[in-house]
Design a protein around this motif. Structure first.
Motif, PDB file in Angstrom:
ATOM      1  N   ALA A 168       0.851  -1.200   0.000  1.00 58.74           N
ATOM      2  CA  ALA A 168       0.000   0.000   0.000  1.00 58.74           C
ATOM      3  C   ALA A 168       0.888   1.253   0.000  1.00 58.74           C
ATOM      4  O   ALA A 168       0.605   2.236  -0.703  1.00 58.74           O
ATOM      5  CB  ALA A 168      -0.915  -0.003   1.217  1.00 58.74           C
ATOM      6  N   LEU A 169       1.970   1.189   0.771  1.00 59.41           N
ATOM      7  CA  LEU A 169       2.893   2.335   0.848  1.00 59.41           C
ATOM      8  C   LEU A 169       3.542   2.574  -0.516  1.00 59.41           C
ATOM      9  O   LEU A 169       3.627   3.716  -0.988  1.00 59.41           O
ATOM     10  CB  LEU A 169       3.973   2.036   1.906  1.00 59.41           C
ATOM     11  N   GLN A 170       3.965   1.478  -1.151  1.00 61.27           N
ATOM     12  CA  GLN A 170       4.596   1.588  -2.468  1.00 61.27           C
ATOM     13  C   GLN A 170       3.616   2.198  -3.484  1.00 61.27           C
ATOM     14  O   GLN A 170       3.988   3.093  -4.239  1.00 61.27           O
ATOM     15  CB  GLN A 170       5.057   0.218  -2.944  1.00 61.27           C
ATOM     16  N   SER A 171       2.351   1.729  -3.457  1.00 60.30           N
ATOM     17  CA  SER A 171       1.362   2.255  -4.415  1.00 60.30           C
ATOM     18  C   SER A 171       1.145   3.742  -4.173  1.00 60.30           C
ATOM     19  O   SER A 171       1.086   4.534  -5.126  1.00 60.30           O
ATOM     20  CB  SER A 171       0.012   1.562  -4.265  1.00 60.30           C
ATOM     21  N   ALA A 172       1.030   4.125  -2.895  1.00 63.37           N
ATOM     22  CA  ALA A 172       0.809   5.551  -2.591  1.00 63.37           C
ATOM     23  C   ALA A 172       2.018   6.366  -3.055  1.00 63.37           C
ATOM     24  O   ALA A 172       1.867   7.482  -3.585  1.00 63.37           O
ATOM     25  CB  ALA A 172       0.563   5.745  -1.110  1.00 63.37           C
ATOM     26  N   ALA A 173       3.230   5.816  -2.866  1.00 68.24           N
ATOM     27  CA  ALA A 173       4.448   6.523  -3.307  1.00 68.24           C
ATOM     28  C   ALA A 173       4.421   6.669  -4.833  1.00 68.24           C
ATOM     29  O   ALA A 173       4.791   7.727  -5.368  1.00 68.24           O
ATOM     30  CB  ALA A 173       5.697   5.768  -2.855  1.00 68.24           C
ATOM     31  N   ASP A 174       3.955   5.612  -5.524  1.00 68.85           N
ATOM     32  CA  ASP A 174       3.897   5.659  -6.996  1.00 68.85           C
ATOM     33  C   ASP A 174       2.946   6.746  -7.496  1.00 68.85           C
ATOM     34  O   ASP A 174       3.131   7.290  -8.581  1.00 68.85           O
ATOM     35  CB  ASP A 174       3.449   4.302  -7.558  1.00 68.85           C
ATOM     36  N   THR A 175       1.922   7.064  -6.681  1.00 70.75           N
ATOM     37  CA  THR A 175       0.975   8.110  -7.115  1.00 70.75           C
ATOM     38  C   THR A 175       1.496   9.508  -6.804  1.00 70.75           C
ATOM     39  O   THR A 175       0.838  10.502  -7.088  1.00 70.75           O
ATOM     40  CB  THR A 175      -0.403   7.954  -6.432  1.00 70.75           C
ATOM     41  N   GLY A 176       2.661   9.588  -6.113  1.00 70.08           N
ATOM     42  CA  GLY A 176       3.258  10.899  -5.844  1.00 70.08           C
ATOM     43  C   GLY A 176       2.892  11.473  -4.482  1.00 70.08           C
ATOM     44  O   GLY A 176       3.177  12.642  -4.200  1.00 70.08           O
ATOM     45  N   ASP A 177       2.315  10.655  -3.588  1.00 67.60           N
ATOM     46  CA  ASP A 177       2.004  11.107  -2.223  1.00 67.60           C
ATOM     47  C   ASP A 177       3.338  11.335  -1.475  1.00 67.60           C
ATOM     48  O   ASP A 177       4.121  10.407  -1.285  1.00 67.60           O
ATOM     49  CB  ASP A 177       1.168  10.008  -1.562  1.00 67.60           C
TER      50      ASP A 177
END
Ligand code: AKG
Length: 328
Positions: A7-16
């Motif tokens: 989940a952290l990786q996905s959020a990082a991928d969205t630029g959060d």
């Protein structure tokens, strides 16, 4: 990969920015390859540019420690000021401490650029004159090695973390609890470093004339009245198989540096029973001794103990210094 990490990786991928900071730090601390370390650094840069104070502070830590190349204190302090300007509380505290070590609370500049410019890093890295307490083994004392505010900072960082101290055990990486060591302690891993700790390590490295990478994980020791660390050696024993492997990888424990973080206690000296001597420093003073002799061999005369306080509690910063580089 756990679901939280995914989940952290996905959020990082969205630029959060917050997720980029956290995932970037994770990649660096767990980095198995140069590629994942570089990816972590890139994420931290992006997060810092997007206004994330945690990321800017971590970049400062990498620059000051030399973890990502040459040690660069000036750039590290610029990043720390950047983190403070984003109201990242740990950076605010550290910046004030660096700018006004004698009286950080009274430091009233509110423009972070001005605070950063007030820092004299050369002076902070300078170490005081040493006094010789013994020639064989070599035991030295450095009075006023750390400003009192740095000592208080380290005590407050350690206070919520200390737990029963353990001693070396070849069968258990966590070590074992024994009646030979009844005090408590904590150490600081990569994710728990800050610039105050790196500055202390840099000063210890300077007094021992070794690079910062020779520092083991720094520890803070805590003794309540009656608690003690019975006589022991700090050197690795070249006759013990488990310690031979450790020595081959990271080198011998050349020296020990003990910084007294407080002095409002009675007793609790560092005792050298074979020399019939015991020493203690005033708050901020450092006691440094070689664990090996002039020939580079473990020196049995360095047997030492942390005696129990008879009144008050004792806080001590303990730094073991290796001959080879240690992983951060
Ligand atoms: O508490 C002390 O004075 C001694 C600490 C110690 O023996 C050590 O860190 O190896």
């Amino acid at each position: 990969m756990t679901s939280d990490l995914k989940a952290l990786q996905s959020a990082a991928d969205t630029g959060d920015a917050n997720a980029m900071a956290k995932y970037g730090k994770h990649l660096i601390s767990e980095s198995k390859t140069a590629e994942s370390g570089q990816k972590g650094q890139l994420l931290l840069q992006k997060a810092a540019q997007a206004g994330n104070g945690e990321a800017a502070e971590f970049i400062a830590i990498m620059l000051a420690s030399g973890m990502a190349g040459q040690q660069d204190w000036n750039m590290a302090l610029d990043y720390l000021a950047h983190a403070a300007s984003m109201n990242w509380a740990p950076a605010v505290g550290q910046l004030k401490l660096f700018a006004s070590p004698e009286n950080p609370q009274a430091f009233d500049k509110s423009d972070w650029r001005e605070v950063r410019d007030a820092i004299d890093i050369e002076k902070l890295l300078n170490i005081p004159e040493r006094r010789s307490l013994c020639e064989s083994p070599r035991i030295r004392q450095f009075d006023e090695f750390l400003p009192h505010s740095f000592c208080d900072w380290m005590i407050e960082r350690a206070r919520p973390r200390v737990s029963r101290a353990r001693i070396y055990d070849s069968t258990d990486v966590r070590g074992k609890e024994t009646q030979d060591r009844t005090n408590s302690s904590t150490n600081f891993s990569l994710m728990e470093l800050d610039l105050v700790l790196i500055l202390i390590q840099s000063r210890v490295a300077k007094l021992a004339s070794v690079p910062i990478f020779a520092m083991e994980k720094s520890m803070v020791l805590h003794y309540e009245p009656g608690q003690e660390f019975k006589p022991h050696y700090d050197y690795l024993d070249p006759t013990k198989p488990a310690q031979i492997a450790d020595m081959r990888q990271f080198g011998q424990r050349l020296a020990t540096c003990l910084i007294y973080l407080n002095d409002d206690f009675d007793g609790a000296e560092t005792e050298f029973p074979k020399l019939g001597q015991k020493f203690r420093c005033e708050k901020g003073g450092a006691l440094v001794f070689a664990n090996i002799d002039e020939q580079g061999q473990p020196d049995p005369q360095t047997l030492h103990a942390g005696l129990p306080p008879t009144r008050g509690e004792k806080w001590l910063f303990s730094q073991w210094i290796r001959s080879g580089p240690m992983p951060i």
